[in-house]
Design an enzyme around this catalytic site. Structure first.
Site, PDB file in Angstrom:
ATOM      1  N   HIS A 271       0.854  -1.196   0.000  1.00 14.17           N
ATOM      2  CA  HIS A 271       0.000   0.000   0.000  1.00 14.17           C
ATOM      3  C   HIS A 271       0.883   1.235   0.000  1.00 14.17           C
ATOM      4  CE1 HIS A 271      -3.124   2.854   1.140  1.00 14.17           C
ATOM      5  NE2 HIS A 271      -3.967   1.943   0.743  1.00 14.17           N
ATOM      6  N   ASP A 328      -8.003  -5.121  -0.261  1.00 15.64           N
ATOM      7  CA  ASP A 328      -8.486  -5.976  -1.354  1.00 15.64           C
ATOM      8  C   ASP A 328      -8.170  -7.452  -1.150  1.00 15.64           C
ATOM      9  OD1 ASP A 328      -7.624  -3.270  -3.449  1.00 15.64           O
ATOM     10  OD2 ASP A 328      -9.639  -3.968  -2.967  1.00 15.64           O
TER      11      ASP A 328
HETATM   12  C1  SDX Z   1      -6.137   0.069  -3.101  1.00 15.40           C
HETATM   13  O1  SDX Z   1      -4.167   4.469  -2.222  1.00 15.40           O
HETATM   14  C2  SDX Z   1      -5.208   3.932  -1.607  1.00 15.40           C
HETATM   15  O2  SDX Z   1      -5.618   4.326  -0.552  1.00 15.40           O
HETATM   16  C3  SDX Z   1      -5.814   2.742  -2.347  1.00 15.40           C
HETATM   17  C4  SDX Z   1      -6.846   1.954  -1.589  1.00 15.40           C
HETATM   18  C5  SDX Z   1      -8.120   2.758  -1.346  1.00 15.40           C
HETATM   19  O3  SDX Z   1      -8.842   2.428  -0.406  1.00 15.40           O
HETATM   20  O4  SDX Z   1      -8.418   3.657  -2.197  1.00 15.40           O
HETATM   21  O5  SDX Z   1      -6.339   1.514  -0.361  1.00 15.40           O
HETATM   22  C6  SDX Z   1      -7.293   0.730  -2.403  1.00 15.40           C
HETATM   23  O6  SDX Z   1      -5.885   0.373  -4.233  1.00 15.40           O
HETATM   24  C7  SDX Z   1      -5.299  -0.920  -2.335  1.00 15.40           C
HETATM   25  C8  SDX Z   1      -4.081  -1.447  -3.175  1.00 15.40           C
HETATM   26  C9  SDX Z   1      -4.584  -2.528  -4.121  1.00 15.40           C
HETATM   27  N1  SDX Z   1      -3.528  -2.918  -5.061  1.00 15.40           N
HETATM   28  C10 SDX Z   1      -2.905  -4.100  -4.975  1.00 15.40           C
HETATM   29  O7  SDX Z   1      -3.092  -4.928  -4.085  1.00 15.40           O
HETATM   30  C11 SDX Z   1      -1.929  -4.384  -6.126  1.00 15.40           C
HETATM   31  C12 SDX Z   1      -0.603  -4.893  -5.567  1.00 15.40           C
HETATM   32  N2  SDX Z   1       0.038  -3.811  -4.820  1.00 15.40           N
HETATM   33  C13 SDX Z   1       1.026  -3.035  -5.512  1.00 15.40           C
HETATM   34  O8  SDX Z   1       0.877  -2.880  -6.872  1.00 15.40           O
HETATM   35  C14 SDX Z   1       1.516  -1.819  -4.727  1.00 15.40           C
HETATM   36  O9  SDX Z   1       1.768  -2.236  -3.451  1.00 15.40           O
HETATM   37  C15 SDX Z   1       0.650  -0.565  -4.686  1.00 15.40           C
HETATM   38  C16 SDX Z   1       0.241  -0.129  -6.043  1.00 15.40           C
HETATM   39  C17 SDX Z   1      -0.557  -0.807  -3.844  1.00 15.40           C
HETATM   40  C18 SDX Z   1       1.480   0.533  -4.034  1.00 15.40           C
HETATM   41  O10 SDX Z   1       2.543   0.768  -4.876  1.00 15.40           O
HETATM   42  P1  SDX Z   1       3.654   1.884  -4.538  1.00 15.40           P
HETATM   43  O11 SDX Z   1       3.297   2.611  -3.277  1.00 15.40           O
HETATM   44  O12 SDX Z   1       3.891   2.671  -5.769  1.00 15.40           O
HETATM   45  O13 SDX Z   1       4.903   1.012  -4.127  1.00 15.40           O
HETATM   46  P2  SDX Z   1       6.047   0.574  -5.123  1.00 15.40           P
HETATM   47  O14 SDX Z   1       5.456   0.051  -6.389  1.00 15.40           O
HETATM   48  O15 SDX Z   1       7.026   1.674  -5.185  1.00 15.40           O
HETATM   49  O16 SDX Z   1       6.675  -0.694  -4.322  1.00 15.40           O
HETATM   50  C19 SDX Z   1       7.716  -0.518  -3.372  1.00 15.40           C
HETATM   51  C20 SDX Z   1       8.505  -1.824  -3.432  1.00 15.40           C
HETATM   52  C21 SDX Z   1       8.946  -2.181  -4.860  1.00 15.40           C
HETATM   53  O17 SDX Z   1      10.115  -3.000  -4.739  1.00 15.40           O
HETATM   54  P3  SDX Z   1      11.569  -2.258  -4.899  1.00 15.40           P
HETATM   55  O18 SDX Z   1      11.554  -1.549  -6.242  1.00 15.40           O
HETATM   56  O19 SDX Z   1      11.670  -1.315  -3.710  1.00 15.40           O
HETATM   57  O20 SDX Z   1      12.562  -3.387  -4.831  1.00 15.40           O
HETATM   58  O21 SDX Z   1       7.664  -2.913  -3.009  1.00 15.40           O
HETATM   59  C22 SDX Z   1       7.480  -3.809  -4.098  1.00 15.40           C
HETATM   60  C23 SDX Z   1       7.843  -3.060  -5.357  1.00 15.40           C
HETATM   61  O22 SDX Z   1       8.270  -3.958  -6.381  1.00 15.40           O
HETATM   62  N3  SDX Z   1       6.066  -4.166  -4.074  1.00 15.40           N
HETATM   63  C24 SDX Z   1       5.592  -5.398  -4.283  1.00 15.40           C
HETATM   64  C25 SDX Z   1       4.206  -5.300  -4.105  1.00 15.40           C
HETATM   65  N4  SDX Z   1       3.869  -4.033  -3.812  1.00 15.40           N
HETATM   66  C26 SDX Z   1       5.039  -3.340  -3.797  1.00 15.40           C
HETATM   67  N5  SDX Z   1       6.221  -6.547  -4.598  1.00 15.40           N
HETATM   68  C27 SDX Z   1       5.414  -7.643  -4.745  1.00 15.40           C
HETATM   69  N6  SDX Z   1       4.069  -7.634  -4.580  1.00 15.40           N
HETATM   70  C28 SDX Z   1       3.441  -6.490  -4.267  1.00 15.40           C
HETATM   71  N7  SDX Z   1       2.108  -6.467  -4.108  1.00 15.40           N
END
Ligand code: SDX
Length: 392
Positions: A271, A328
């Site tokens: 998140h 989710d």
């Molecule tokens: C919602 O914003 C809100 O409030 C949203 C929400 C709401 O109520 O409106 O809460 C609802 O959208 C919840 C999120 C649902 N999405 C998912 O579950 C999809 C999977 N999650 C990711 O795509 C991700 O965690 C996000 C999109 C939710 C957040 O992405 P960020 O904040 O841009 O984080 P990032 O992509 O910069 O990740 C940081 C690190 C990265 O690794 P490094 O580059 O540091 O090595 O964490 C890793 C990412 O690769 N990472 C994950 C991951 N989420 C982040 N690795 C594997 N699986 C994951 N789910």
């Protein structure tokens, strides 16, 4: 460079507005609507009460809530001609695309709701969309299942009426199951607002040009559709199903999620704000056990989800990045136990988020926020002379 030297991709460190609606503390996993904790609201309030709280800022008195519900019921019909637009979609159309299209289409049938400059205009537009949106949600489902389109029953509560419109079979009475009714009410409360997330920021920036409420909401629905945002609840179930098909091999999916060469992400984890447990995920996880137990539903997917959660919580890759289950991760398991098809999960998220989007749009307009128009750091070509096609 057009005057700027740094940018903030994804606005990770940018505050776009002041807001008095929702408070998040990502480090401690705190979520409050207008100062009330999500735990108390999920336990003690109902969804329409929370919608009123978010939109108007205070918990309603019994009289205020009754008037709000009556004003909504008076607006809960959708022009029959909207069905002709729905008919134009193939049965295979994704319900989120249907929902955003029909939400936009409502403007053609409710022109007075397009430009809302007075408080009265705004109130009328709000009760209109609060009344009509659940009908569109039910119609999106029944279009896919080939069932007749119903208008519901004014004698039912707001959420019970939604269940009836969604699930009433053509030739039989629909009996409200209190377990299902309470579960949906709680899920909608938990999804109702979340400060400046992607879809809410979309609603605010579209509304900042003084585009109408329905147009701004339609844009928000499309932003929510993405699998990185609300579309994740559908993607979680698809991932859990794939793991089940793979014989429950969660290790393979954990490895994929950590493989930088693989774009696969563990859906339902991580998140932007929460670097601790998403408080909503905690509540939904408990509710999943309660609802499946009460409905007598044995779903192996729930056990796979719990196993995956345990693995991730003990995996350094996830622990170092503070990746926890988000809202989710477990919600789809409950929707499925309630008989809601997977492709409708994000529509249910939109149904819950509707009052939050409305509240944020209303606040943006009341605060007379300027039109959203960020700048950039230009990285393209310097000035160059035009070349005739014969010279290219
Ligand atoms: C919602 O914003 C809100 O409030 C949203 C929400 C709401 O109520 O409106 O809460 C609802 O959208 C919840 C999120 C649902 N999405 C998912 O579950 C999809 C999977 N999650 C990711 O795509 C991700 O965690 C996000 C999109 C939710 C957040 O992405 P960020 O904040 O841009 O984080 P990032 O992509 O910069 O990740 C940081 C690190 C990265 O690794 P490094 O580059 O540091 O090595 O964490 C890793 C990412 O690769 N990472 C994950 C991951 N989420 C982040 N690795 C594997 N699986 C994951 N789910």
């Amino acid at each position: 460079t057009g005057g700027l030297t740094t940018i903030d991709p994804g606005y990770k460190n940018t505050g776009s507005c002041t807001s008095a609606i929702t408070f998040l503390n990502g480090e401690e996993g705190i979520l409050r609507y207008r100062g009330y904790s999500i735990e108390e609201l999920a336990d003690k309030a109902d969804f329409l009460e929370v919608a009123y709280l978010l939109i108007f800022g205070e918990l309603p008195t019994a009289t205020q809530l009754e008037k709000f519900h009556n004003d909504i019921k008076a607006q809960s019909h959708v022009d029959e001609d909207v069905k002709k637009i729905l008919d134009g979609f193939p049965k295979s159309a994704h319900p989120m695309g249907v929902l955003s299209s029909l939400t936009s289409a409502l403007m053609a049938f409710n022109p007075s709701s397009v430009n809302v400059d007075s408080e009265e205009d705004m109130y009328n537009a709000i009760v209109k969309i609060m009344g009509k949106f659940p009908v569109l949600v039910a119609w999106a489902l029944r279009k896919r299942t080939g069932q007749p389109l119903d208008y519901g029953d004014d004698n039912l509560g707001y959420v019970d009426n939604i269940l009836k419109m969604m699930f009433k079979k053509a030739n039989s009475e629909y009996k409200i199951d209190p377990v299902v009714s309470n579960a949906l009410d709680k899920l909608l409360i938990l999804h109702a607002d979340h400060e400046q997330n992607c879809s809410t920021s979309t609603v605010r920036i579209v509304g900042s040009s003084h585009a109408g409420l329905f147009a701004s909401l339609s844009a928000g629905i499309n932003a929510l559709w993405g699998p990185l945002h609300g579309g994740a609840n559908q993607a979680v179930l698809e991932m859990l199903e794939a793991i089940k098909e793979d014989g429950g091999d969660t290790k393979k999916y954990m490895a994929k999620a950590k493989d930088k060469k693989d774009p696969f992400r563990l859906m339902g984890f991580g998140h932007r704000v929460y670097k601790n447990f998403d408080p909503r995920a905690k509540i939904i996880k408990v509710a999943a056990d309660d609802v499946l137990g009460a409905l007598g539903v044995e779903d192996p997917i729930l056990d796979i989800a719990k196993g995956l959660e345990q693995e991730a919580l003990n995996d350094p890759y996830f622990v170092d990045r503070k990746l926890y289950p988000n809202v989710d991760f477990y919600s789809g398991i409950i929707y499925r136990a309630m008989g809601i098809p997977t492709e409708m999960f994000t529509v249910m998220f939109a149904l819950g988020r509707l009052p939050g989007w409305i509240a944020q749009w209303k606040e943006m307009r009341e605060n007379k926020e300027p039109i959203g128009r960020p700048r950039q750091v230009y990285t393209g070509e310097n000035h160059r002379a035009f070349k005739e096609v014969s010279e290219r």
